[in-house]
Write an enzyme that holds these catalytic residues in place. Sequence first.
Site, PDB file in Angstrom:
ATOM      1  N   GLY A 196       0.749  -1.181   0.043  1.00  0.00           N
ATOM      2  CA  GLY A 196       0.077  -0.104   0.072  1.00  0.00           C
ATOM      3  C   GLY A 196       1.009   1.016  -0.058  1.00  0.00           C
TER       4      GLY A 196
ATOM      5  N   GLU B 183       4.730  15.260  -5.422  1.00  0.00           N
ATOM      6  CA  GLU B 183       3.950  16.658  -4.820  1.00  0.00           C
ATOM      7  C   GLU B 183       3.186  17.187  -6.121  1.00  0.00           C
ATOM      8  OE1 GLU B 183       7.240  19.250  -3.923  1.00  0.00           O
ATOM      9  OE2 GLU B 183       7.911  18.289  -2.341  1.00  0.00           O
TER      10      GLU B 183
ATOM     11  N   GLU C  68      -2.756   7.789  -4.439  1.00  0.00           N
ATOM     12  CA  GLU C  68      -1.560   8.924  -4.355  1.00  0.00           C
ATOM     13  C   GLU C  68      -1.271   8.821  -2.930  1.00  0.00           C
ATOM     14  OE1 GLU C  68       0.412  10.742  -7.668  1.00  0.00           O
ATOM     15  OE2 GLU C  68      -1.026   9.289  -7.587  1.00  0.00           O
TER      16      GLU C  68
ATOM     17  N   ILE D 135      -1.550  -0.001 -10.983  1.00  0.00           N
ATOM     18  CA  ILE D 135      -0.654   0.623 -11.984  1.00  0.00           C
ATOM     19  C   ILE D 135      -1.787   1.221 -12.928  1.00  0.00           C
ATOM     20  CG2 ILE D 135       1.574   0.830 -13.071  1.00  0.00           C
ATOM     21  CD1 ILE D 135       1.602   0.147 -10.290  1.00  0.00           C
TER      22      ILE D 135
END
Length: 385
Positions: free
Chosen positions: A128, A239, A362, A154
Site C-alpha cells: 500500500g 508533490e 496517491e 498501476i
Amino acid sequence: MTLTEEEVAIVRLVGEFVDREVKPVARELDHTDTYPEKLIEQMKEMGIFGLAVPEPWGEAHVSAQCYAMVTEELARGWMSLAGAMGGHTVVAKLLVAYGTREQQDRYLPRMATGEVRATMALTEPGGGSDLQAMRTTARRDGESYVVNGSKTWITNARRSDLIALLCKTDPAASPAHKGISILLVEKGPGFSLSRDLPKLGYKGVESCELAFDDFRVPTSALLGGEEGHGFAQMMRGLEIGRIQVACRALGVGRAALEDSLRYAQERESFGKPIWQHQSVGNHLADMATKLEAARQLTLHAARRYDSGERADLEAGMAKLFASETAMEVALNAIRVHGGYGYSTEFDVERYFRDAPLMIVGEGTNEIQRNVIARQLIKRHEVRSS
C-alpha cells in the site's frame, strides 16, 4: 503569480473540448468501461500530454497553476481522462528534474506529443502506501539490472510505453529509503501484466497488476545514473501528483455542483423550485463554499510548487481537503437530486463512484495526515535551549 494569456487560452480550450466532446459521451464510456481512444487522441493533438515538458523537448510547457486548472476541466468532464495523464506528468517531471541528458533526449520529445505514454509503478500488493517496505528488487548483473517483484494499481499500464519503477537496488540499506532507486522501464521478456483490476468507478482506463520475473533492464535505465536517490526523487514527483489528484477531486466536485444547481432550478416541489426550500439551498451553499475553499488551497499548493520550494505540506493539505470535499459534494448532489441521483440515467451517481479514488489514491488520506503532521513539526520545530 497569475496565468499568462497563453495559459488562459489553454484552459479555455480544454474547457470547450470537455463541453463539446467529453460530456456527451462520458456516461456511455463509463457504463460500458470503454477505453476513450478518440478522446485520448484528441488530447494528444491539443498538447495536453506535453504540458509538463519544457523546451527544448516540448513546446507547451505551463505553470503548475495552469496544469491544475487543465486537470480540473478534464475531470469535470470525466475523471478518467485526468487519470490518463496524471502518472504521465509525474514521470515527465522526474525526467526533467533528475534524468540524464541521454534519458531526457530519449523520452521527453515523444512524451510531449503523447507518442510515448508513461506511468509510475509504486504500490505493491502487500505494501500500500508503505513504500519503504517494498519487496521489488533490482540486482546489478554486469551492465544490467535483474528485476523481480510485483506492483499493483498501476494506471494506464497496458497503454504506457515507459514505466518509472520504484524498486530496491540495495535491499540491505539502512535506513531503507537509501536503498531505493527508480528504473525507467520499457516492456520486454520477464515483464507481464497479470490482470486489470475491477473497480467501483474510474472506468475506461485500466489499473493493472504487474509482475517482474528475472526482467532485465540496462544500467542506463537508472534515473539520474546514481543509485539510492529514488525515494527522494519520487517524493518530489508526488508533490505534483498530489496536486493533480486534488484537481481531479475539484473537477468531480464541480461537475456535481453544476448538475445540482441546474436540477435545483428546474425541479419544482410544493409549487416552487427546490432550491428555494431551505434544506436544499443549504446543501448548495455548503457545496459551493467548500469547493471554493478546496480550489484556493490547491492553487496555493500549485503556486508553492512553481516557486521551486518543497510543496509536500501544501500538496498534502490540498489532496486531503479536496478529496474529502469531493466525496461530500458528490453525496450532497445525490441528496439534491433525490431518487434521480441514484439513477444511472443521471451523472451524479458516477461522481459518487469516482470521488472515493482521490481519497485512497496517491497515498491514502490516513497516510496524508501523517505526512502533513511530520512537515508541520519540521517547519515549526521547537529547539531545546
